[in-house]
Design a protein around this motif. Sequence first.
Motif, short mmCIF file in Angstrom:
data_model
loop_
_atom_site.label_atom_id
_atom_site.label_comp_id
_atom_site.label_asym_id
_atom_site.label_seq_id
_atom_site.Cartn_x
_atom_site.Cartn_y
_atom_site.Cartn_z
N HIS A 173 -51.15 -20.70 65.77
CA HIS A 173 -50.48 -19.48 65.34
C HIS A 173 -51.38 -18.73 64.35
O HIS A 173 -52.08 -19.36 63.55
N ASP A 190 -40.49 -12.36 64.25
CA ASP A 190 -40.72 -13.69 64.81
C ASP A 190 -40.01 -14.80 64.05
O ASP A 190 -40.16 -15.97 64.39
N LYS A 217 -37.15 -9.61 71.70
CA LYS A 217 -37.07 -11.01 72.10
C LYS A 217 -35.98 -11.18 73.17
O LYS A 217 -34.89 -10.62 73.07
N HIS A 232 -38.51 -25.06 70.30
CA HIS A 232 -38.81 -23.74 70.86
C HIS A 232 -40.08 -23.16 70.25
O HIS A 232 -40.92 -22.59 70.99
N HIS A 235 -43.99 -23.60 71.43
CA HIS A 235 -44.68 -22.91 72.52
C HIS A 235 -44.44 -21.40 72.50
O HIS A 235 -44.55 -20.72 73.53
N THR A 236 -44.09 -20.85 71.33
CA THR A 236 -43.91 -19.40 71.18
C THR A 236 -44.55 -18.95 69.87
O THR A 236 -45.05 -19.76 69.10
N ASP A 237 -44.50 -17.65 69.61
CA ASP A 237 -44.99 -17.12 68.33
C ASP A 237 -43.90 -17.07 67.27
O ASP A 237 -44.13 -16.56 66.17
N ASP A 238 -42.70 -17.57 67.59
CA ASP A 238 -41.64 -17.61 66.60
C ASP A 238 -41.94 -18.65 65.53
O ASP A 238 -42.77 -19.56 65.72
#
Length: 306
Positions: A173, A190, A217, A232, A235-238
Amino acid sequence: MNLRDLEYVAAIARLGSFSGAAEACHVSQPALSNQIRKLEKELGVDLFIRASGETRLTAFGARVVGIADEMLVGAQRIKDAATEFREPEAVPFLIGLTPTLAPYLSQYFSQLFSELFPRMRVTMIEDLPQNMLKRVEDHTLDVALVAELNHNPTLDFTSIWSEPLFLAMRRGHPLETLSSICPEEVPMHDFIRLPHSFGYELENRLPRPDRHARAAKRFDLTALRFETICRHICHTDDCTIVSGLAAEQFRADGWPLSFVPFEAPGNMRNLGAASRLNCPRKPLLAKIGAYIQRNPPKGVTPTFGA
């Protein structure tokens, strides 16, 4: 008149209905209603006004409820005193943990209780802080582990450890290279924030949930469990917040997450055990605190007895 009658009266007053009180007291509604009628006949005065779709206390009933509450608390204190004089390990120990603690303490507490109280049955219950504190007051929990910031001042609070707060994100990230971060630097679009407090003062400065800010989103994840959100963000930019204890467990389990510490004041929480003022399990709590002082979980700093 007996204590069970008074339990029925208090339950009806608290819940506002005979059906709700019957369910809470684990009896049938006809049995509860019949017992209340017998009590009113014995006293010669009505306790409740029964109207269509409504149950209200009479003036006399309101006075009785106040007296009943005192008597029920006194009866529970007698039971607590009996517990204190019995073999401590013969009585099950009921401990409440928040969803941000329970997954990361089950193994640790299994070892702790096995070493300290090998013959005692332990029940761990996972719930939100406000619900657990109510259960401690209602004598359905012995202790609840909560942050001091979320603590109910009508209960005792025994400090056990302090731990820092981190911003958690996937490895790779853009923010993971920071040595620390301020709450105002957390990206609003995010950031996923749970609806309940972790017990850090710094949380007041973090971005608030904003449906417009996250409009792009596809998923609204704020109602999910804490660990589901952490999966979650792998594998996300959150990103989200995690305690020091959880961060250490994620590292040990090999989760692909990075953790950036917050640098602002209020990034430490004081975690402890909430218990009733005269709880007979205090000697057990003292042994638990001493054990944690000697063998703390990774990611925390013991404060018991400090």
